[in-house]
Enzyme design. Structure first.
Site, PDB file in Angstrom:
ATOM      1  N   ASP A  32       3.615  44.235  78.246  1.00 36.31           N
ATOM      2  CA  ASP A  32       3.432  42.831  78.614  1.00 36.31           C
ATOM      3  C   ASP A  32       2.059  42.742  79.272  1.00 36.31           C
ATOM      4  OD1 ASP A  32       3.364  40.340  79.762  1.00 36.31           O
ATOM      5  OD2 ASP A  32       5.160  40.599  80.997  1.00 36.31           O
ATOM      6  N   LYS A  65      -3.013  32.500  80.803  1.00 32.42           N
ATOM      7  CA  LYS A  65      -3.777  33.047  81.928  1.00 32.42           C
ATOM      8  C   LYS A  65      -5.211  33.351  81.494  1.00 32.42           C
ATOM      9  CE  LYS A  65       0.630  34.538  83.423  1.00 32.42           C
ATOM     10  NZ  LYS A  65       0.839  33.663  84.568  1.00 32.42           N
ATOM     11  N   TRP A 123       8.091  40.422  87.018  1.00 35.86           N
ATOM     12  CA  TRP A 123       8.276  40.174  85.583  1.00 35.86           C
ATOM     13  C   TRP A 123       8.928  41.343  84.887  1.00 35.86           C
ATOM     14  CZ3 TRP A 123       8.357  35.306  84.818  1.00 35.86           C
ATOM     15  CH2 TRP A 123       7.627  34.475  85.657  1.00 35.86           C
TER      16      TRP A 123
HETATM   17  N1  PMP Z   1       4.856  38.368  82.318  1.00 38.33           N
HETATM   18  C1  PMP Z   1       3.906  38.211  83.243  1.00 38.33           C
HETATM   19  C2  PMP Z   1       3.107  39.409  83.665  1.00 38.33           C
HETATM   20  C3  PMP Z   1       3.675  36.955  83.807  1.00 38.33           C
HETATM   21  O1  PMP Z   1       2.732  36.801  84.740  1.00 38.33           O
HETATM   22  C4  PMP Z   1       4.442  35.845  83.380  1.00 38.33           C
HETATM   23  C5  PMP Z   1       4.207  34.453  83.900  1.00 38.33           C
HETATM   24  N2  PMP Z   1       3.617  34.302  85.086  1.00 38.33           N
HETATM   25  C6  PMP Z   1       5.446  36.063  82.428  1.00 38.33           C
HETATM   26  C7  PMP Z   1       5.601  37.328  81.910  1.00 38.33           C
HETATM   27  C8  PMP Z   1       6.290  34.940  81.942  1.00 38.33           C
HETATM   28  O2  PMP Z   1       5.551  34.142  81.101  1.00 38.33           O
HETATM   29  P1  PMP Z   1       6.062  32.781  80.484  1.00 38.33           P
HETATM   30  O3  PMP Z   1       6.086  31.794  81.591  1.00 38.33           O
HETATM   31  O4  PMP Z   1       5.027  32.500  79.438  1.00 38.33           O
HETATM   32  O5  PMP Z   1       7.404  33.012  79.909  1.00 38.33           O
END
Ligand code: PMP
Length: 361
Positions: free
Chosen positions: A172, A196, A102
């Site tokens: 994040d 989550k 990510w």
């Molecule tokens: N950051 C992290 C740490 C994630 O785990 C995720 C999704 N698994 C995201 C960002 C992306 O999130 P989204 O699908 O809500 O865009």
């Protein structure tokens, strides 16, 4: 009713009482004769709910009015773009700590707006660990430093917050938001997709210090400016009312069970049991993650072969244990043990791990 043992990485398990509350209130919410999904976001009932969710977030994180609490859409992925769009211009530098899948996506978006200095390149250590403070190559006048507190796919987590001096720190926290008490004042901004730890997919919580908000650029489309959302209490346009309602249910339940300290103890107990089980069968289970960097939210490990991993996942499903398959980009096994994953589920999966290792080892 029979609920599964849910280890999905997100969307993920929610607390049963928060779901039951929604079930009970679905058709007639607050005596309105409608559901929250069918009620105007300008109604007094919705307004109270919206502000209660914000107040609960402030309470859990112990933050005051120096911070704006916003409900945004577009997932955490939208924040990857919105942050540099608002804060980074050509000729300026932002520091990114790269520790997983990510953070890599966040870096790619930031490069569209300005210069990115990768302050730590986790690829050099196979993304198996979190950097030490001394390994961070920070830019003294960077616009901000971006980090990912928990790496959902790689199974690593920061256990101490990096010191970035005067440079604003943006995190994040999608996959470990509210997993334990933190000193939120160390961050200029925290953001997290809800799906989550705190609610259903469709709402992203963004918490921004007013000093950082003041630095945001004016020349952006209305909905992509933090200022728009901060000025209008996240109700410039129609907000995702039902998602915020569920978020409120989860946050209220978290308070009822003792808040973040109690939740941290619960999370540590679960994680320790799984890591101990992995270590008890060293010829069968192996962890790719450095011990100091282990995640308490997403626990990843390998079995001796991919065939055995497929068998493990299939037998798990047959016993109502869902979501044990590692992310498709890395394979292996991943057990996500977010806040709402009950201890009994972890007992169930660790008993299964032991029986499986004995039968197949
Ligand atoms: N950051 C992290 C740490 C994630 O785990 C995720 C999704 N698994 C995201 C960002 C992306 O999130 P989204 O699908 O809500 O865009």
């Amino acid at each position: 009713m029979s609920r599964a043992y849910n280890f999905f990485a997100g969307p993920a398990v929610l607390p049963l009482p928060a779901l039951e509350r929604a079930q009970k209130e679905l058709l007639d919410w607050e005596g309105t004769g409608t559901s929250v999904m069918e009620t105007s976001h300008r109604s007094k009932e919705y307004d109270a709910l919206h502000n209660e969710a914000i107040a609960l977030l402030r309470e859990h994180l112990n933050i005051n009015d120096d911070y704006h609490v916003m409900f945004l859409t577009g997932g955490a992925s939208m924040q990857f773009a919105m942050i540099p769009m608002n804060l980074l211009s050509q000729g300026q530098t932002a520091d990114y700590i790269h520790t997983g899948t990510w953070s890599k996506k966040a870096i790619a978006e930031a490069k569209l707006f300005g210069k990115v200095n990768v302050a730590f390149d986790g690829e050099t250590v196979g993304l198996t660990r979190i950097p030490k403070q001394s390994e961070l190559n920070l830019t003294p006048d960077a616009r901000y430093v971006h980090m990912t507190t928990n790496n959902t796919i790689k199974g690593t987590q920061f256990h101490t917050i990096p010191d970035t001096g005067k440079v604003p720190l943006i995190a994040d926290m999608s996959s470990d938001f509210l997993w334990r008490p933190i000193d939120a004042t160390k961050f200029a901004m925290i953001y997290a997709g809800a799906q989550k730890n705190v609610g259903p997919a469709g709402v992203t919580v963004a918490i921004m210090h007013k000093d950082l908000l003041a630095q945001c650029k004016e020349e952006n489309p209305t909905l992509l400016k933090y200022k728009t959302h901060a000025d209008k209490n996240s109700m410039f346009n129609t907000c995702p009312c039902f998602n915020i309602y569920m978020l409120r249910n989860v946050l209220a339940y978290m308070k009822e069970i003792g808040g973040l300290s109690a939740i941290e103890a619960h999370n540590r107990k679960k994680g320790d049991l799984i890591y101990n089980t992995i270590e008890s069968y060293p010829d069968f289970f192996s962890s790719p993650v450095d011990k100091e960097s282990r995640s308490y939210m997403n626990i990843v490990f390998r079995l001796p072969s991919e065939e055995l991993e497929a068998k493990f996942v299939a037998e798990g499903v047959a016993q109502k244990m869902l979501g044990l398959k590692g992310h498709r980009s890395v394979g292996g096994i991943r057990i996500s043990t977010y806040n709402s994953c009950p201890f009994e589920a972890v007992e169930k999966v660790t008993d299964f791990m032991k029986a499986f290792a004995k039968a197949n080892g």
